[in-house]
Scaffold this active site. Sequence first.
Site, PDB file in Angstrom:
ATOM      1  NE  ARG A  64      -3.551  -2.201   2.831  1.00  0.00           N
ATOM      2  CZ  ARG A  64      -3.276  -3.322   3.499  1.00  0.00           C
ATOM      3  NH1 ARG A  64      -2.093  -3.462   4.089  1.00  0.00           N
ATOM      4  NH2 ARG A  64      -4.175  -4.288   3.600  1.00  0.00           N
ATOM      5  CE  LYS A 101      -6.223  -0.647   4.740  1.00  0.00           C
ATOM      6  NZ  LYS A 101      -7.540  -0.936   4.133  1.00  0.00           N
ATOM      7  CG  HIS A 148      -4.517   0.463  -3.849  1.00  0.00           C
ATOM      8  ND1 HIS A 148      -3.828   0.490  -2.641  1.00  0.00           N
ATOM      9  CD2 HIS A 148      -5.481  -0.471  -3.698  1.00  0.00           C
ATOM     10  CE1 HIS A 148      -4.380  -0.371  -1.808  1.00  0.00           C
ATOM     11  NE2 HIS A 148      -5.374  -0.968  -2.418  1.00  0.00           N
ATOM     12  NE  ARG A 154      -2.797  -3.635  -1.315  1.00  0.00           N
ATOM     13  CZ  ARG A 154      -2.363  -4.427  -0.344  1.00  0.00           C
ATOM     14  NH1 ARG A 154      -1.075  -4.653  -0.203  1.00  0.00           N
ATOM     15  NH2 ARG A 154      -3.204  -5.004   0.497  1.00  0.00           N
ATOM     16  CG  HIS A 166      -6.191  -8.738   1.460  1.00  0.00           C
ATOM     17  ND1 HIS A 166      -6.393  -9.162   0.158  1.00  0.00           N
ATOM     18  CD2 HIS A 166      -5.961  -7.403   1.378  1.00  0.00           C
ATOM     19  CE1 HIS A 166      -6.292  -8.138  -0.656  1.00  0.00           C
ATOM     20  NE2 HIS A 166      -6.030  -7.057   0.052  1.00  0.00           N
ATOM     21  CE1 TYR A 177      -6.033  -7.738  -7.198  1.00  0.00           C
ATOM     22  CE2 TYR A 177      -6.350  -8.597  -4.979  1.00  0.00           C
ATOM     23  CZ  TYR A 177      -6.013  -7.574  -5.826  1.00  0.00           C
ATOM     24  OH  TYR A 177      -5.669  -6.354  -5.318  1.00  0.00           O
TER      25      TYR A 177
END
Length: 304
Positions: A149, A173, A245, A248, A271, A280
């Site tokens: 990110r 995150k 992004h 990414r 994630h 994806y």
Amino acid sequence: MNWSEKITDFSNFLKFEKSFSDNTLDAYIRDIKKLESFATTELENVSPQNITYENLQEFIYQLSKKKISERSQARGISSIKAFFKFLLEEEYRTDNPATLLEGPKLGLYLPDTLSEEDINRIINCIDSNTDIGKRNQCILEVLYGCGLRVSELVDLKISNINFKENFIIVEGKGEKTRLVPLARSTAEFIKDYIQTVRSKSKINKKHEDILFLNSRGTNMSRVIVFIIIKELTQKAGINKSISPHTFRHSFATHLLQNGADLRFIQEMLGHSSITTTQVYTHLKTEELRDVILNFHPRNRNIAS
């Protein structure tokens, strides 16, 4: 009960109890402050304790008239729901006026991606004979090579790079850390940038461990990385809306196309849920559909 006080309480709750990242926290608080402004100016300064479901519906209706994207509207409603759930659980209210709020129906979000050729075109536009060019090339190689990110990129520390074992420690995150393998080529770009560009910089003491620096010797902002990529994309003649992004997304898509396991990609991207990564697979499904339509003998017969 006033808005400012409860927004501060809510912010602390999200930060310390829910471990929200700074970016997510900022987005939630920004949404609630918009509601506060609406309550103050349009609802005669109604308090968070007395605002009603009908008031919230009117606020959302006014938002929809401002051409705000459906995705932003959906996030705003999530913020409102979280805020009033917090007020209920903390016994600031005896009811939750946001319970029945419904957000816009969102279709499947398929992120934009770049082909390997597009990525090479963008990187080839960089003048790598200059210090800024070498830094910018290294930035793109790390974005694409590690799937970071943009917030993770600008905060990347040299002490978190292990050149011996070829991996980096990424602080993602919610203060979660993960290990991301470092391709040999990406490692070489980083080493070259450190040795030939960064070593010549006058570095602010507070940022001595930050990898990517601006001209003032401090860490780069997310906005500057956006601008760099926008300018390079235009220079490369690629007519897509490209952001950090996008690199990414391209990283994940290309891994999947080349046979990587979805669980592995989930770990690489950081994630928390596999369902986030599964978007994806839809990209791959679309690709497979095109292959079948274009190359299956039955379809070729019909076309001919």
